[in-house]
Enzyme design. Sequence first.
Site, PDB file in Angstrom:
ATOM      1  N   ASN A  42      41.716  45.429  36.547  1.00 42.97           N
ATOM      2  CA  ASN A  42      42.031  46.426  37.565  1.00 42.97           C
ATOM      3  C   ASN A  42      43.554  46.507  37.579  1.00 42.97           C
ATOM      4  O   ASN A  42      44.227  45.670  38.200  1.00 42.97           O
ATOM      5  CB  ASN A  42      41.493  46.022  38.937  1.00 42.97           C
ATOM      6  CG  ASN A  42      41.772  47.104  39.972  1.00 42.97           C
ATOM      7  OD1 ASN A  42      42.541  48.039  39.727  1.00 42.97           O
ATOM      8  ND2 ASN A  42      41.152  46.988  41.138  1.00 42.97           N
TER       9      ASN A  42
ATOM     10  N   HIS B 144      37.754  49.497  38.925  1.00 44.71           N
ATOM     11  CA  HIS B 144      38.412  49.976  40.147  1.00 44.71           C
ATOM     12  C   HIS B 144      37.495  49.758  41.335  1.00 44.71           C
ATOM     13  O   HIS B 144      36.279  49.998  41.238  1.00 44.71           O
ATOM     14  CB  HIS B 144      38.763  51.461  40.034  1.00 44.71           C
ATOM     15  CG  HIS B 144      39.709  51.727  38.914  1.00 44.71           C
ATOM     16  ND1 HIS B 144      41.038  51.393  38.983  1.00 44.71           N
ATOM     17  CD2 HIS B 144      39.494  52.229  37.673  1.00 44.71           C
ATOM     18  CE1 HIS B 144      41.610  51.708  37.830  1.00 44.71           C
ATOM     19  NE2 HIS B 144      40.700  52.198  37.013  1.00 44.71           N
TER      20      HIS B 144
ATOM     21  N   ARG C 180      39.740  60.790  44.395  1.00 48.38           N
ATOM     22  CA  ARG C 180      40.976  60.648  45.186  1.00 48.38           C
ATOM     23  C   ARG C 180      42.064  61.596  44.654  1.00 48.38           C
ATOM     24  O   ARG C 180      41.753  62.599  44.030  1.00 48.38           O
ATOM     25  CB  ARG C 180      41.398  59.173  45.176  1.00 48.38           C
ATOM     26  CG  ARG C 180      40.322  58.260  45.775  1.00 48.38           C
ATOM     27  CD  ARG C 180      40.739  56.809  45.755  1.00 48.38           C
ATOM     28  NE  ARG C 180      41.922  56.588  46.579  1.00 48.38           N
ATOM     29  CZ  ARG C 180      42.648  55.473  46.549  1.00 48.38           C
ATOM     30  NH1 ARG C 180      42.309  54.479  45.740  1.00 48.38           N
ATOM     31  NH2 ARG C 180      43.707  55.353  47.321  1.00 48.38           N
TER      32      ARG C 180
ATOM     33  N   PRO D  63      49.321  45.659  40.601  1.00 48.05           N
ATOM     34  CA  PRO D  63      50.165  45.719  41.785  1.00 48.05           C
ATOM     35  C   PRO D  63      49.421  46.067  43.074  1.00 48.05           C
ATOM     36  O   PRO D  63      48.524  46.918  43.083  1.00 48.05           O
ATOM     37  CB  PRO D  63      51.196  46.811  41.457  1.00 48.05           C
ATOM     38  CG  PRO D  63      50.647  47.538  40.289  1.00 48.05           C
ATOM     39  CD  PRO D  63      49.762  46.579  39.548  1.00 48.05           C
ATOM     40  N   ASN D  64      49.821  45.366  44.113  1.00 49.32           N
ATOM     41  CA  ASN D  64      49.360  45.568  45.503  1.00 49.32           C
ATOM     42  C   ASN D  64      47.964  45.034  45.775  1.00 49.32           C
ATOM     43  O   ASN D  64      47.552  44.980  46.935  1.00 49.32           O
ATOM     44  CB  ASN D  64      49.442  47.054  45.909  1.00 49.32           C
ATOM     45  CG  ASN D  64      50.867  47.554  45.900  1.00 49.32           C
ATOM     46  OD1 ASN D  64      51.744  46.925  46.490  1.00 49.32           O
ATOM     47  ND2 ASN D  64      51.140  48.640  45.197  1.00 49.32           N
TER      48      ASN D  64
ATOM     49  N   ALA E  69      47.842  50.801  40.274  1.00 47.87           N
ATOM     50  CA  ALA E  69      48.493  52.082  39.967  1.00 47.87           C
ATOM     51  C   ALA E  69      49.029  52.140  38.535  1.00 47.87           C
ATOM     52  O   ALA E  69      49.271  53.233  38.010  1.00 47.87           O
ATOM     53  CB  ALA E  69      49.600  52.354  40.972  1.00 47.87           C
TER      54      ALA E  69
ATOM     55  N   GLU F 251      37.458  48.230  32.255  1.00 45.49           N
ATOM     56  CA  GLU F 251      38.378  48.775  33.260  1.00 45.49           C
ATOM     57  C   GLU F 251      37.634  48.827  34.586  1.00 45.49           C
ATOM     58  O   GLU F 251      36.516  49.350  34.658  1.00 45.49           O
ATOM     59  CB  GLU F 251      38.819  50.186  32.857  1.00 45.49           C
ATOM     60  CG  GLU F 251      39.665  50.865  33.928  1.00 45.49           C
ATOM     61  CD  GLU F 251      40.041  52.309  33.565  1.00 45.49           C
ATOM     62  OE1 GLU F 251      39.697  52.771  32.449  1.00 45.49           O
ATOM     63  OE2 GLU F 251      40.669  52.968  34.418  1.00 45.49           O
TER      64      GLU F 251
ATOM     65  N   TYR G 238      39.383  50.126  50.437  1.00 46.69           N
ATOM     66  CA  TYR G 238      39.250  48.934  49.578  1.00 46.69           C
ATOM     67  C   TYR G 238      38.349  47.841  50.154  1.00 46.69           C
ATOM     68  O   TYR G 238      38.153  46.814  49.507  1.00 46.69           O
ATOM     69  CB  TYR G 238      40.644  48.364  49.271  1.00 46.69           C
ATOM     70  CG  TYR G 238      41.536  49.357  48.544  1.00 46.69           C
ATOM     71  CD1 TYR G 238      41.181  49.831  47.280  1.00 46.69           C
ATOM     72  CD2 TYR G 238      42.708  49.829  49.119  1.00 46.69           C
ATOM     73  CE1 TYR G 238      41.974  50.752  46.617  1.00 46.69           C
ATOM     74  CE2 TYR G 238      43.512  50.750  48.459  1.00 46.69           C
ATOM     75  CZ  TYR G 238      43.136  51.212  47.214  1.00 46.69           C
ATOM     76  OH  TYR G 238      43.923  52.115  46.548  1.00 46.69           O
TER      77      TYR G 238
ATOM     78  N   ARG H  86      44.994  45.759  54.520  1.00 43.93           N
ATOM     79  CA  ARG H  86      45.258  47.170  54.850  1.00 43.93           C
ATOM     80  C   ARG H  86      44.217  48.052  54.171  1.00 43.93           C
ATOM     81  O   ARG H  86      43.576  47.645  53.215  1.00 43.93           O
ATOM     82  CB  ARG H  86      46.647  47.577  54.345  1.00 43.93           C
ATOM     83  CG  ARG H  86      47.790  46.910  55.096  1.00 43.93           C
ATOM     84  CD  ARG H  86      49.110  47.384  54.518  1.00 43.93           C
ATOM     85  NE  ARG H  86      49.236  48.827  54.658  1.00 43.93           N
ATOM     86  CZ  ARG H  86      49.837  49.431  55.664  1.00 43.93           C
ATOM     87  NH1 ARG H  86      50.372  48.726  56.625  1.00 43.93           N
ATOM     88  NH2 ARG H  86      49.919  50.746  55.724  1.00 43.93           N
TER      89      ARG H  86
HETATM   90  O1  CA2 Z   1      40.458  51.426  43.336  1.00 45.40           O
HETATM   91  C1  CA2 Z   1      41.159  50.624  42.721  1.00 45.40           C
HETATM   92  O2  CA2 Z   1      40.804  49.475  42.469  1.00 45.40           O
HETATM   93  C2  CA2 Z   1      42.577  51.034  42.300  1.00 45.40           C
HETATM   94  O3  CA2 Z   1      42.844  50.462  41.026  1.00 45.40           O
HETATM   95  C3  CA2 Z   1      43.506  50.470  43.349  1.00 45.40           C
HETATM   96  C4  CA2 Z   1      44.970  50.874  43.150  1.00 45.40           C
HETATM   97  C5  CA2 Z   1      45.086  52.381  42.979  1.00 45.40           C
HETATM   98  O4  CA2 Z   1      46.427  52.721  42.676  1.00 45.40           O
HETATM   99  C6  CA2 Z   1      44.176  52.898  41.878  1.00 45.40           C
HETATM  100  O5  CA2 Z   1      44.291  54.307  41.818  1.00 45.40           O
HETATM  101  C7  CA2 Z   1      42.729  52.541  42.174  1.00 45.40           C
HETATM  102  C8  CA2 Z   1      45.824  50.475  44.351  1.00 45.40           C
HETATM  103  C9  CA2 Z   1      45.694  49.059  44.777  1.00 45.40           C
HETATM  104  C10 CA2 Z   1      46.360  48.927  46.112  1.00 45.40           C
HETATM  105  O6  CA2 Z   1      45.685  47.941  46.818  1.00 45.40           O
HETATM  106  C11 CA2 Z   1      45.907  47.850  48.150  1.00 45.40           C
HETATM  107  C12 CA2 Z   1      45.048  47.049  48.846  1.00 45.40           C
HETATM  108  C13 CA2 Z   1      45.210  46.924  50.194  1.00 45.40           C
HETATM  109  C14 CA2 Z   1      46.251  47.569  50.848  1.00 45.40           C
HETATM  110  C15 CA2 Z   1      47.100  48.366  50.132  1.00 45.40           C
HETATM  111  C16 CA2 Z   1      46.936  48.500  48.769  1.00 45.40           C
END
Ligand code: CA2
Length: 149
Positions: free
Chosen positions: A76, A102, A109, A12-13, A79, A100, A25, A20
């Site tokens: 990946n 990230h 974090r 997700p996301n 969340a 896995e 990221y 963003r």
């Molecule tokens: O660091 C990572 O790749 C995560 O898997 C990213 C997840 C986060 O919940 C994990 O703890 C770590 C979140 C992805 C959200 O991606 C976004 C990208 C751009 C803008 C907003 C969110």
Amino acid sequence: MSVAEILIINGPNLNLLGQRQPEIYGCDTLASIEDKCVSLAQTLGVSVRFEQSNHEGAIVDFIHDARIKSAAIIINAGAYTHTSAAIHDALKAFDGYIIELHISNPHARDEFRHHSWISPVANAVMAGAGAYGYELATRLAVEKIAAAS
Ligand code: CA2
């Protein structure tokens, strides 16, 4: 002879990458990461299937599909990493190599990101290398597929 497939799953996301939070990221979009992995895979003699979903059940379905089609999974789970027993169970039923992945380092974090449901069923965990982690993970998967065949 058909080439081995690596399935790269994004949760997700991650479709918002590049739009963003670049300080966490980076600036790459998911499409640009996919392009890099697909061309790297071509040079290494494997194929990459790249998927993204915001839905837990769809991610479980991708993993089930991989049981028949893929030699390795790079995941990946976003969340869902920190919440999903369903993804944990699905990965447990996959016989190939599991990485896995990230983009950020979840351990540096929020506290809720410190626990992973994926780590106990993964062969390797890669975090904090930014978008480049996708390429590193692809290279590792190729090595492990070659070693197993
Ligand atoms: O660091 C990572 O790749 C995560 O898997 C990213 C997840 C986060 O919940 C994990 O703890 C770590 C979140 C992805 C959200 O991606 C976004 C990208 C751009 C803008 C907003 C969110």
